[in-house]
Motif scaffolding. Structure first.
Motif, short mmCIF file in Angstrom:
data_model
loop_
_atom_site.label_atom_id
_atom_site.label_comp_id
_atom_site.label_asym_id
_atom_site.label_seq_id
_atom_site.Cartn_x
_atom_site.Cartn_y
_atom_site.Cartn_z
N VAL A 5 12.09 1.16 1.50
CA VAL A 5 10.81 0.75 0.94
C VAL A 5 9.76 1.71 1.50
O VAL A 5 9.49 1.73 2.69
CB VAL A 5 10.46 -0.71 1.29
CG1 VAL A 5 9.12 -1.09 0.67
CG2 VAL A 5 11.56 -1.65 0.82
N LEU A 6 9.21 2.53 0.62
CA LEU A 6 8.30 3.59 1.04
C LEU A 6 6.86 3.13 0.85
O LEU A 6 6.47 2.70 -0.24
CB LEU A 6 8.57 4.84 0.20
CG LEU A 6 8.20 6.20 0.78
CD1 LEU A 6 8.83 6.42 2.14
CD2 LEU A 6 8.60 7.30 -0.18
N ALA A 7 6.08 3.20 1.91
CA ALA A 7 4.70 2.69 1.87
C ALA A 7 3.80 3.61 2.70
O ALA A 7 4.23 4.62 3.25
CB ALA A 7 4.65 1.26 2.38
N GLY A 8 2.52 3.22 2.79
CA GLY A 8 1.59 3.93 3.65
C GLY A 8 1.06 5.21 3.03
O GLY A 8 0.40 5.20 2.01
N GLY A 9 1.37 6.34 3.66
CA GLY A 9 0.86 7.62 3.17
C GLY A 9 -0.57 7.88 3.60
O GLY A 9 -1.08 7.28 4.54
N LEU A 10 -1.22 8.80 2.88
CA LEU A 10 -2.59 9.18 3.20
C LEU A 10 -3.57 8.79 2.11
O LEU A 10 -4.67 9.34 2.03
CB LEU A 10 -2.68 10.69 3.46
CG LEU A 10 -2.29 11.17 4.86
CD1 LEU A 10 -2.37 12.68 4.92
CD2 LEU A 10 -3.17 10.54 5.93
N SER A 11 -3.19 7.89 1.24
CA SER A 11 -4.09 7.42 0.19
C SER A 11 -5.16 6.50 0.77
O SER A 11 -4.97 5.86 1.81
CB SER A 11 -3.27 6.66 -0.86
OG SER A 11 -4.08 5.84 -1.66
N VAL A 16 -3.34 -1.37 1.78
CA VAL A 16 -2.76 -2.22 0.73
C VAL A 16 -1.27 -1.90 0.58
O VAL A 16 -0.42 -2.79 0.47
CB VAL A 16 -3.49 -2.00 -0.60
CG1 VAL A 16 -2.95 -2.95 -1.67
CG2 VAL A 16 -4.99 -2.18 -0.45
N SER A 17 -0.95 -0.61 0.60
CA SER A 17 0.42 -0.18 0.45
C SER A 17 1.32 -0.71 1.56
O SER A 17 2.45 -1.14 1.31
CB SER A 17 0.47 1.36 0.43
OG SER A 17 1.79 1.82 0.49
N LEU A 18 0.82 -0.70 2.79
CA LEU A 18 1.64 -1.18 3.91
C LEU A 18 1.92 -2.68 3.80
O LEU A 18 3.01 -3.15 4.15
CB LEU A 18 0.96 -0.86 5.23
CG LEU A 18 0.98 0.63 5.62
CD1 LEU A 18 0.07 0.90 6.80
CD2 LEU A 18 2.41 1.09 5.91
N VAL A 19 0.95 -3.44 3.30
CA VAL A 19 1.18 -4.88 3.09
C VAL A 19 2.17 -5.08 1.95
O VAL A 19 3.09 -5.92 2.03
CB VAL A 19 -0.14 -5.62 2.84
CG1 VAL A 19 0.13 -7.09 2.53
CG2 VAL A 19 -1.05 -5.51 4.06
N ASP A 111 -1.05 9.15 -3.25
CA ASP A 111 0.20 9.51 -2.59
C ASP A 111 1.43 8.89 -3.22
O ASP A 111 2.56 9.19 -2.81
CB ASP A 111 0.15 9.10 -1.10
CG ASP A 111 -0.58 10.13 -0.26
OD1 ASP A 111 -1.00 11.16 -0.83
OD2 ASP A 111 -0.74 9.92 0.94
N GLY A 112 1.28 8.06 -4.20
CA GLY A 112 2.46 7.47 -4.82
C GLY A 112 2.37 7.32 -6.31
O GLY A 112 3.40 7.23 -7.00
N GLU A 113 1.16 7.31 -6.84
CA GLU A 113 0.99 7.03 -8.26
C GLU A 113 0.68 8.27 -9.09
O GLU A 113 0.57 8.17 -10.31
CB GLU A 113 -0.11 5.98 -8.46
CG GLU A 113 0.28 4.61 -7.89
CD GLU A 113 -0.69 3.51 -8.28
OE1 GLU A 113 -0.71 3.11 -9.46
OE2 GLU A 113 -1.43 3.04 -7.38
N ASP A 114 0.54 9.43 -8.45
CA ASP A 114 0.18 10.62 -9.23
C ASP A 114 1.38 11.45 -9.65
O ASP A 114 1.24 12.50 -10.27
CB ASP A 114 -0.82 11.49 -8.47
CG ASP A 114 -0.25 12.12 -7.21
OD1 ASP A 114 0.93 11.89 -6.92
OD2 ASP A 114 -1.00 12.84 -6.53
N GLY A 115 2.59 11.00 -9.33
CA GLY A 115 3.80 11.65 -9.83
C GLY A 115 4.44 12.65 -8.89
O GLY A 115 5.58 13.07 -9.11
N ARG A 116 3.76 13.05 -7.81
CA ARG A 116 4.33 14.07 -6.92
C ARG A 116 5.57 13.56 -6.19
O ARG A 116 6.56 14.29 -6.07
CB ARG A 116 3.28 14.54 -5.91
CG ARG A 116 2.12 15.32 -6.52
CD ARG A 116 1.11 15.69 -5.46
NE ARG A 116 0.52 14.50 -4.84
CZ ARG A 116 -0.05 14.50 -3.64
NH1 ARG A 116 -0.11 15.61 -2.93
NH2 ARG A 116 -0.58 13.39 -3.15
N VAL A 117 5.51 12.33 -5.69
CA VAL A 117 6.66 11.76 -5.00
C VAL A 117 7.82 11.61 -5.97
O VAL A 117 8.98 11.94 -5.67
CB VAL A 117 6.30 10.42 -4.35
CG1 VAL A 117 7.54 9.70 -3.83
CG2 VAL A 117 5.30 10.62 -3.22
#
Length: 351
Positions: A5-11, A16-19, A111-117
């Motif tokens: 489960v990948l969360a966090g990042g620099l967004s 919110v992502s970590l929760v 960091d997760g919704e723009d398609g790079r990951v």
């Protein structure tokens, strides 16, 4: 399954992502999966030599996570990584993801919704939940989404891409039509969204939105009821109506107790529910989104619907909107997480 489960990042939506990630990881472990929570940017500094043993780590490496009143200090997060690298993927993240059967993307924002990951995982042959890289990028960019909505005949408020610098703020504050919304084109969680009531506030909004370092959107202000509709697979879920306690539904109102009331199912007619569901599905398909999404609407005083934007990785905290919509049709939080995993596993992606 072995699931990262990948969360966090620099967004700006890191907290919110970590929760989301913590909630999802615990639910998947309760469902019988070997799930482990990993921070996209910070990674696993002191990982064991055999990374596969992490799938059996106590509580899936979950820690207590919460959402503060203010957005996270990303520079502090950046400086906390010992290797001082600018890489988006932290230590051992890609290596662990490659050992998994599925990566559940609990990421939000750029960091997760723009398609790079998603594009990285496609190149490495790593399975992941939700939409692919192209649809994710289109949905994240509000300008591209607006263009797609216009071409597909989806009702959306009038809009204009603003290209300007600090020297143009005074002129734009005099010339732009009011009332309006000023927003960054790639923001989320109501960050980078301004609702100026007069031209002084408009000037301030035009100055502040430049801090988000991206494209800026002017949008006609529509006054009405705030509603949102989730899509899961090929069906629209019941709409939620959002009633902010304060005037504006900002970051704090979204995530702090008492910040807003949410009515699910929304008190609208079956015909209105069906119409919004059809629009949400139409936009989902137009952008090429997969598995799940959430589309935000306004309904004006005449009962007309105005589509604002779509979220390709909507919040998945236990208090988030899509889980509430799923609960309204009898689907538990754990069952929703499982459905997202199973639908995503069946997708045929190019690798």
């Amino acid at each position: 399954m072995k699931i990262v489960v990948l969360a966090g990042g620099l967004s700006t939506e890191r907290a919110v992502s970590l929760v989301t990630g913590t909630s999802v990881c615990r639910a998947l472990r309760e469902n019988g999966h070997r799930a482990v929570l990993v921070d996209l940017f910070l990674g696993l500094k002191d990982a064991p030599e055999n990374l596969e043993t992490l799938f059996d780590a106590p509580d899936g490496l979950c820690a207590d996570a919460s959402i503060g009143v203010e957005a996270p200090d990303l520079e502090a997060v950046r400086s906390s990584r010992e290797d001082s690298s600018d890489r988006l993927f932290g230590p051992n993240v890609l290596e662990l993801c490659a050992l998994s059967d599925m990566v559940f993307l609990g990421l939000h924002g750029q960091d997760g919704e723009d398609g790079r990951v998603q594009a990285t995982f496609d190149l490495l042959g790593i399975r992941y939940t939700g939409s692919g890289y192209l649809a994710s990028g289109l949905a994240m960019d509000k300008v591209m989404t607006k263009r797609m909505m216009d071409s597909a005949g989806i009702p959306t408020p009038k809009w204009k891409l603003l290209e300007y610098g600090p020297e143009d703020v005074e002129r734009l504050a005099r010339e732009l039509p009011m009332p309006c919304v000023i927003k960054t084109a790639t923001g989320g969680s109501s960050l980078g969204v301004f609702l100026p009531e007069d031209r002084t506030a408009l000037r301030s909004a035009l100055e502040q939105v430049l801090d988000y370092h991206g494209k800026v959107l002017w949008e006609e202000r529509i006054y009405g009821r705030e509603l949102t509709v989730g899509v899961l697979g090929e069906r629209a879920l019941p709409a939620v109506e959002i009633l902010p306690a304060e005037k504006d539904f900002d970051y704090a109102a979204k995530y702090q107790a008492g910040g807003a009331r949410e009515l699910c199912p929304a008190p609208i007619t079956p015909e209105q529910q069906a119409a919004m569901g059809d629009i949400a599905l139409h936009l989902h398909h137009t952008l090429g989104l997969e598995v799940y999404s959430r589309t935000d609407f306004l309904m004006d005083a005449d009962g007309h619907f105005w589509c604002l934007e779509v979220n390709s990785l909507p919040g998945m905290t236990s208090a988030s909107l899509v889980p509430k919509e799923a609960a309204a049709v009898g689907m538990s939080y754990n069952a929703l997480c499982e459905e997202i995993v199973q639908q995503s596993y069946r997708l045929k992606r190019r690798t």
